[in-house]
Each structure stands twice: as structure tokens, then as C-alpha cells.
Design an enzyme around this catalytic site. Structure first.
Site, short mmCIF file in Angstrom:
data_model
loop_
_atom_site.label_atom_id
_atom_site.label_comp_id
_atom_site.label_asym_id
_atom_site.label_seq_id
_atom_site.Cartn_x
_atom_site.Cartn_y
_atom_site.Cartn_z
N LYS A 32 6.87 -2.43 -8.95
CA LYS A 32 8.23 -1.92 -8.69
C LYS A 32 8.76 -1.18 -9.93
O LYS A 32 9.43 -0.15 -9.81
CB LYS A 32 9.19 -3.07 -8.32
CG LYS A 32 8.95 -3.62 -6.93
CD LYS A 32 9.60 -2.76 -5.85
CE LYS A 32 9.34 -3.24 -4.47
NZ LYS A 32 8.49 -2.45 -3.62
N LYS B 49 -0.53 0.92 -0.60
CA LYS B 49 -0.17 0.27 0.66
C LYS B 49 0.98 1.04 1.31
O LYS B 49 1.78 1.67 0.61
CB LYS B 49 0.21 -1.20 0.44
CG LYS B 49 1.52 -1.43 -0.24
CD LYS B 49 1.97 -2.88 -0.13
CE LYS B 49 3.34 -3.03 -0.79
NZ LYS B 49 3.95 -4.31 -0.73
N LYS C 1 7.89 0.64 2.32
CA LYS C 1 9.20 1.23 2.59
C LYS C 1 9.64 2.13 1.44
O LYS C 1 10.41 3.06 1.63
CB LYS C 1 10.24 0.12 2.79
CG LYS C 1 10.02 -0.72 4.03
CD LYS C 1 11.07 -1.83 4.10
CE LYS C 1 10.56 -3.04 4.83
NZ LYS C 1 10.82 -4.29 4.11
#
Ligand code: TYM
Length: 326
Positions: A114, A194, A197
Site C-alpha cells: 500500500k 492482483k 480495487k
């Protein structure tokens, strides 16, 4: 007593087929078996750990609740609620923070990913897996249906349960993950990442129209050559498309390959788009109906919260007692 199952969805964007195949499909099947007590929730506190627009968040939360209901999370069979409606979750997370080494949190793969994506390194992002452990252990879950990307978070949950039990006395089971082996749906525009969102360009959203699905699938990256074969090492992009095709149509990969002998990528992609669209047709219809009654959706979540709170407040009292607060 029936074993308990817990899982959550983070409203940080719309649901994509990775979320569906990695978690929701299993969760719905498990609730229908009637062998388990199921708790499913919208992890709205988790969604605040990354950049977001406050003016859009409540609509995003509502949309995710509608998606979950339209897919088949059934409030008559499962306790379905919103995380922030149960104050005990954040409270238990704090108590777990006090027994969790920061070094472990700093080493978490998702935390690092992140930050690489450009998310701010706030304390919420660091403590994300501790809140997740609280979500799970609050209901003394034995099983957690999640995608492979959550394996490490689940391992930390087990560590926290073990540490707590050793330090203060045994009250928590060590929950096991329910994973679909090898099922990590990759981004349509990059098979090394992957489907996520936070990378909207590579996502097939459940709410995408058949036209949008066709367009996205047609422009999905493919590997060199033109033959339809399943080889995740040499042809990772095609392997990802075959996996999506197989899971969305409940057809073995072998059979799909057989049906596409002598056919090229274009025909394969059009058939894949068609399979995805038709698998989502009844979801689209149900979604429209559920979304038209927002009051009912909110009421459903509040009723779920009332049920969840009974167990949550009991667990929190038990934990506070064990930790010496009462
Ligand atoms: P979220 O909303 O990001 O993801 C929801 C579920 O979808 C799975 N998933 C995938 N599976 C396969 N391929 C993909 N590309 C893919 N992307 C996502 C995730 O593994 C997840 O199971 N941290 C959780 C939310 C949460 C939670 C919990 C889950 C908060 N508390 C307690 C279980 C128990 C998450 O990642 O949500």
C-alpha cells in the site's frame, strides 16, 4: 455449538470478480450449508486507512452492502452488519495492539504494498491487521473464507490468539483460513499484479455492463502466440483469463481449452466476456431491486448489528476481565 465463520469486505471501491471468486462465492456457499454460524460485514473502518473522499464514502459503503446482498449474502442465514456499528471492534483492536509487536506489523506485505502504491503510512494502515484480528476473534471464529492475499493477515490473527491465550488464559480458537487453492485473480492489464480495487484499469467490476465487460476483456493483455493453452509460467495473462472463464462458468479449464482448439484469442475473449456477463445477469437484476430501497438496506444492517453486538459485548467483557481491567 456450530462453528463460527467470519469474513468482511472493505468498501474502498466497487466489488470486482477477484473479490467475488476469492471470497464472496465461498461465503455464500458456506452460509447455505447451515453447519455454521456466519458473520459477514462491511469493513468500513478498514476503508479509512487509505486515501478517500469523505463525500463519496457513504455511497461506496451503501453500494458494497447492496452488492453483497445481491450476490446472495442472506440476512436470514447470516449475521450481516457494518463494522463501525459495533463499537467493540475498535475497542478490542486497541487491547490487541497492546500485545502485538510493531515489528510484525511493519513487515506485513500488504502494508508495504500500500505504501508503494502511494498510500499514506498512517497508524491505521499499520494496525490494519490488528483490527482484522479483532473482527475475527470477536466472534471466536473457527474459519475465515478469504483470498490468498489475506493469508499473512490471518496468520497474524492466529499469533494474536495464541499470545493472548498464553498470557491471559485461553478464550480464543486459532481460526483457519478457507482458501481456494491458487485462486488469485490477476489484473487484466498486468498479470504480475492482483486484481485490486486500487488499480481500477485492470478490474472487471460486478456492476460492469455486458458492453463494458466485452471492451475490457478484448483489451486485456495476452501473451505472445495465438494458441489457447494453460501455462501460468509461460503464459500468465492467458492463464488468468482461463481461470476467470473456468470459475465464472463453472467449467473445467481442460474443457474450455478443448472447446477452443483451432480458435484464436479474439474468439476466446468474446466467449469469455459472454460467460462473465451471463454469470452476472441475475446479480445485475437483483442489485437494481435492492438498491431501489435504501431504507431497507440500512435497516437490514442495523438489525444485523443488533445481533452481532450481543456476542461482541460478551467477548469484550471477557477480554477486559482476563486483561485485568475489571
Ligand atoms: P477486500 O474488500 O479488499 O477483499 C475482499 C476479499 O476479496 C479477496 N480478494 C481477492 N481474491 C482473489 N483474487 C483477487 N485479486 C482478490 N482481491 C481481493 C480478499 O482476499 C478478501 O477476502 N482485509 C479484508 C477485509 C477484512 C476482513 C476482516 C476479511 C477486514 N476485516 C476480517 C476477513 C475477516 C480485505 O482485504 O477486503
Amino acid at each position: 455449538m456450530k462453528p463460527t465463520i467470519v469474513s468482511g469486505l472493505k468498501p474502498s471501491g466497487k466489488l470486482h470478480i477477484g473479490n467475488y471468486l476469492g471470497m464472496t462465492k465461498q461465503s455464500i456457499a458456506l452460509q447455505s450449508s447451515e453447519e455454521f454460524n456466519c458473520y459477514y460485514f462491511i469493513a468500513d473502518y478498514h476503508a479509512l486507512t487509505q486515501k478517500y473522499k469523505p463525500s463519496e464514502k457513504s455511497a461506496e459503503i451503501f453500494d458494497m452492502a447492496v452488492d453483497a446482498l445481491a450476490l446472495g449474502i442472506d440476512p436470514k442465514k447470516s449475521v450481516f452488519f457494518m463494522q463501525s456499528d459495533i463499537l467493540e471492534h475498535a475497542n478490542l483492536a486497541w487491547l490487541f495492539d497492546c500485545i502485538t509487536p510493531t515489528g510484525k506489523l511493519q513487515g506485513m506485505i500488504e502494508f508495504r504494498e500500500k505504501i508503494e502504491e502511494g498510500q499514506p503510512a498512517n497508524a491505521g494502515l499499520l494496525n490494519y491487521p490488528v483490527l482484522m484480528a479483532a473482527d475475527i476473534l470477536m466472534y471466536k471464529a473457527s474459519f475465515v473464507p478469504v483470498g490468498e492475499d489475506q493469508r499473512q493477515h490471518l496468520e497474524l490473527t492466529r499469533d494474536i490468539a495464541r499470545t493472548f491465550n498464553k498470557k491471559f488464559g485461553k478464550i480464543f480458537p486459532e481460526p483457519k483460513g478457507i482458501f481456494v487453492e491458487g485462486l488469485r485473480v490477476k489484473s487484466l492489464d498486468n498479470p504480475k499484479k492482483k486484481m485490486s480495487k486500487s488499480l481500477p484499469k485492470g478490474c472487471l467490476y460486478l456492476t460492469d455492463s455486458p458492453e463494458a465487460i466485452k471492451k475490457k476483456v478484448r483489451s486485456a493483455v495476452t501473451d505472445s502466440g495465438n494458441e489457447i493453452i494453460f501455462d501460468p509460467d509461460k503464459k500468465p495473462a492467458l492463464a488468468n483469463l482461463l481461470l476467470i472463464y473456468s470459475e465464472m462458468s463453472d467449467t473445467p479449464i481442460k474443457e474450455i481449452i478443448e472447446n477452443h482448439k483451432g480458435k484464436g484469442y479474439k474468439e476466446f475473449k468474446d466467449n469469455l466476456a459472454e460467460a462473465v456477463s451471463s454469470a452476472l445477469a441475475s446479480f445485475r437484476e437483483k442489485r437494481k431491486e435492492i438498491a431501489s430501497d435504501s431504507k431497507k438496506v440500512r435497516k437490514t444492517l442495523l438489525e444485523g448489528a443488533e445481533k452481532a453486538r450481543v456476542t461482541a459485548s460478551k467477548t469484550l467483557q471477557e477480554v477486559k476481565k482476563k486483561m485485568g481491567l475489571i
